[in-house]
Design a protein around this motif. Structure first.
Motif, mmCIF file in Angstrom:
data_model
loop_
_atom_site.group_PDB
_atom_site.id
_atom_site.type_symbol
_atom_site.label_atom_id
_atom_site.label_comp_id
_atom_site.label_asym_id
_atom_site.label_seq_id
_atom_site.Cartn_x
_atom_site.Cartn_y
_atom_site.Cartn_z
ATOM 1 N N THR A 1 105.900 58.668 23.472
ATOM 2 C CA THR A 1 105.760 59.637 22.379
ATOM 3 C C THR A 1 104.396 60.315 22.423
ATOM 4 O OG1 THR A 1 107.209 58.236 21.038
ATOM 5 C CG2 THR A 1 105.960 59.944 19.893
ATOM 6 N N SER A 2 103.349 59.542 22.711
ATOM 7 C CA SER A 2 102.003 60.115 22.801
ATOM 8 C C SER A 2 101.928 61.139 23.923
ATOM 9 C CB SER A 2 100.967 59.008 23.033
ATOM 10 O OG SER A 2 100.977 58.077 21.987
ATOM 11 N N ILE B 1 97.409 57.629 17.641
ATOM 12 C CA ILE B 1 97.437 57.178 16.242
ATOM 13 C C ILE B 1 98.487 57.968 15.461
ATOM 14 C CG2 ILE B 1 96.095 57.097 14.104
ATOM 15 C CD1 ILE B 1 93.607 56.585 15.839
ATOM 16 N N PHE B 2 98.502 59.269 15.674
ATOM 17 C CA PHE B 2 99.511 60.095 15.007
ATOM 18 C C PHE B 2 100.921 59.686 15.440
ATOM 19 C CE2 PHE B 2 102.262 63.857 15.002
ATOM 20 C CZ PHE B 2 102.215 64.203 13.661
ATOM 21 N N ALA B 3 101.100 59.416 16.746
ATOM 22 C CA ALA B 3 102.409 58.998 17.256
ATOM 23 C C ALA B 3 102.840 57.680 16.621
ATOM 24 C CB ALA B 3 102.359 58.872 18.775
ATOM 25 N N HIS B 4 101.896 56.753 16.421
ATOM 26 C CA HIS B 4 102.237 55.464 15.797
ATOM 27 C C HIS B 4 102.784 55.668 14.394
ATOM 28 C CE1 HIS B 4 101.934 51.364 14.314
ATOM 29 N NE2 HIS B 4 101.159 51.805 13.333
ATOM 30 N N PHE B 5 102.106 56.472 13.592
ATOM 31 C CA PHE B 5 102.583 56.704 12.228
ATOM 32 C C PHE B 5 103.891 57.488 12.220
ATOM 33 C CE2 PHE B 5 98.069 55.870 11.272
ATOM 34 C CZ PHE B 5 98.229 54.911 10.298
ATOM 35 N N TYR C 1 111.481 51.337 17.034
ATOM 36 C CA TYR C 1 110.069 51.155 17.390
ATOM 37 C C TYR C 1 109.642 49.704 17.201
ATOM 38 C CZ TYR C 1 104.990 51.877 17.335
ATOM 39 O OH TYR C 1 103.647 51.807 17.581
ATOM 40 N N SER C 2 109.299 49.307 15.998
ATOM 41 C CA SER C 2 108.849 47.922 15.777
ATOM 42 C C SER C 2 109.961 47.041 15.217
ATOM 43 C CB SER C 2 107.641 47.904 14.842
ATOM 44 O OG SER C 2 107.975 48.496 13.596
ATOM 45 N N SER C 3 110.735 47.567 14.275
ATOM 46 C CA SER C 3 111.838 46.805 13.684
ATOM 47 C C SER C 3 113.125 47.114 14.427
ATOM 48 C CB SER C 3 111.995 47.137 12.199
ATOM 49 O OG SER C 3 110.820 46.796 11.499
ATOM 50 N N LEU D 1 96.700 53.302 31.176
ATOM 51 C CA LEU D 1 95.663 53.852 32.059
ATOM 52 C C LEU D 1 96.098 55.194 32.641
ATOM 53 C CD1 LEU D 1 94.571 50.594 33.945
ATOM 54 C CD2 LEU D 1 93.421 51.738 32.048
ATOM 55 N N VAL D 2 97.377 55.307 32.996
ATOM 56 C CA VAL D 2 97.882 56.590 33.525
ATOM 57 C C VAL D 2 97.794 57.673 32.457
ATOM 58 C CG1 VAL D 2 99.934 57.779 34.359
ATOM 59 C CG2 VAL D 2 99.364 55.528 35.256
ATOM 60 N N LEU D 3 98.169 57.340 31.224
ATOM 61 C CA LEU D 3 98.116 58.321 30.140
ATOM 62 C C LEU D 3 96.687 58.789 29.887
ATOM 63 C CD1 LEU D 3 99.668 59.830 27.936
ATOM 64 C CD2 LEU D 3 99.315 57.868 26.435
ATOM 65 N N ILE D 4 95.741 57.865 29.897
ATOM 66 C CA ILE D 4 94.333 58.244 29.709
ATOM 67 C C ILE D 4 93.870 59.164 30.836
ATOM 68 C CG2 ILE D 4 91.985 57.331 29.698
ATOM 69 C CD1 ILE D 4 93.036 54.894 28.215
#
Length: 439
Positions: free
Chosen positions: A44-45, A80-84, A110-112, A220-223
């Motif tokens: 998503t990021s 951070i935006f993607a997480h929310f 995602y988490s649940s 690491l690839v995304l960064i």
């Protein structure tokens, strides 16, 4: 979490990331695997970051800022935006709001994953009672199907699929726990062969740790992608500004931008493998070289400009790069070299009109130009227009050409500027007015 709820870890092996399951007598929430959450967040990021990159690439509102080293901060903000965003998409409110699309299912897992209570299983807004579950099937796509005969009856060849959930998003311990809870509440439960095989497979020690290593690698690839993309944009911006300032005659400013661009282009960070692909390979690398060549040419550094344009052709031998090099040769009064580049463009794009117009524009206005025009039309008829008229009427083939301002100026300045209808010389540069032609 309801009063009296207790948190415990399902028997994951030692040294493997532990999966949380929140339990209570009334409600039981099964969590997805940690590696799944990481990969979902990374994906998503990346998509959101690409939107940011395209916005910066398409507009110049950011030109007053140096963004060469802002890639990492921006990707952290995007993450951070993607997480929310993912947390909201996996909430009941999002399920209700987007129920017209997803019919009450979770838009994103995602988490649940699932919720269990004394009556049944809940996925998003969808709930199925234990007693209604007759079969559980694992599909080859990795989805778990809940099948029931409550509606179709025993006469149907197979039970109806009333709920389908992704199965691989949870670790194997959580998957086993789900099936144990369903079996405990529904004794005569049928499982297909694929699901039975999955249950019989042993839990490999360190499997979650390997998946975690994969997630770390993707981080690491995304960064690297984020930092390299912003570094590429800043380099391209500096060359573009050098080109613009040189065309305006602001030599001092153009040289300053060229120096800044060269310092970025010649000394990229060595630990990145993405930046080499953006700056030195393929069409993106050729685009950087073409922009640098244009800036050098308008600064009067013709030899260096021709060298950079030649490197661009070597990286990406498309006819556009051949024509750009031909324009630089023509501007340097190297007619034979310009014609050679145009001939290469014609050879590589036999059904294209634009490079042929370039060649006609380079010819002197005599019988040779007419003869060349007839030759090109014969070639186009053979490759494109031979079967005309086509059926249905109006369906004849056409040449789809994109003409940039450089193309129009190069062609029509040469076709129209030698003499007007009265034999007087027309301006060598700039547009030709209708009054001039009719004078």
């Amino acid at each position: 979490m309801p009063k009296g709820a207790a948190a415990y870890n399902v028997g994951c092996k030692k040294r493997a990331p532990k999966e949380e399951i929140f339990l209570s007598p009334e409600n039981e929430t099964l969590k997805t695997a940690f590696s799944h959450r990481c990969l979902t967040l990374i994906t998503t990021s990346f998509v959101l970051f690409e939107i940011v990159f395209l916005e910066l690439y398409a507009d110049n509102f950011w030109f007053a800022f140096d963004i060469a080293w802002l890639g990492v901060p921006v990707i952290l903000i995007v993450a951070i935006f993607a997480h929310f965003l993912l947390s909201w998409l996996s909430s009941p409110r999002a399920c209700r709001l987007l129920s017209f699309l997803f019919k009450g299912r979770l838009p994103v897992v995602y988490s649940s994953w699932l919720k269990l209570n004394s009556s049944g299983v809940t996925f998003g807004l969808k709930h199925i009672c234990y007693q209604a579950i007759d079969e559980l099937n694992l599909t080859w796509l990795g989805n778990l199907e809940f099948r029931s005969r409550r509606l179709c009856g025993q006469e149907s060849p197979e039970p109806d699929c009333v709920l389908k959930v992704p199965f691989g998003v949870a670790c194997q311990e959580v998957q086993n726990l789900l099936l144990e809870r369903i079996k405990a509440n529904k004794g005569d439960l049928s499982l297909n062969e694929r699901l039975e095989k999955r249950l019989r497979s042993p839990i490999v020690r360190g499997q979650a740790l390997v998946q975690l290593f994969g997630a770390v690698f993707m981080v690491l690839v995304l960064i690297d992608v984020a930092q390299s993309s912003f570094y590429f944009l800043e380099t391209l911006k500096q060359y573009h500004l050098a080109h613009v300032e040189a065309r305006l005659g602001k030599r001092h400013s153009a040289l300053a931008h060229l120096k800044n661009a060269d310092s970025l282009y010649l000394k990229p960070f060595a630990v990145s493998w993405v930046i080499s692909g953006l700056l030195f390979q393929g069409s993106s690398g050729a685009g950087v070289l073409q922009t640098r060549a244009q800036a050098l040419f308008h600064l009067g550094l013709q030899k260096e400009a021709l060298s950079e344009a030649r490197k661009a052709v070597d990286l990406d031998p498309g006819f556009r790069n051949h024509l750009s090099l031909a324009r630089l040769f023509a501007g340097s009064r190297q007619t034979l070299s310009a014609r050679a580049e145009i001939a290469d463009a014609i050879a590589s794009h036999a059904d294209s009109l634009l490079p042929r117009l370039y060649m006609l524009a380079m010819m002197k206005p005599d019988a040779a130009r007419l003869e060349l025009y007839k030759k090109y039309m014969d070639e186009l008829k053979e490759s494109t227009f031979e079967q005309e008229p086509m059926w249905p009427p109006g369906g004849n083939r056409f040449l789809a050409e994109n003409f940039y301002s450089d193309d129009i100026s190069f062609i029509f300045d040469r076709l129209l500027s030698p003499t007007n209808v009265s034999g007087k010389n027309l301006p060598a540069n700039g547009p030709v007015g209708v009054k001039q032609l009719l004078r």
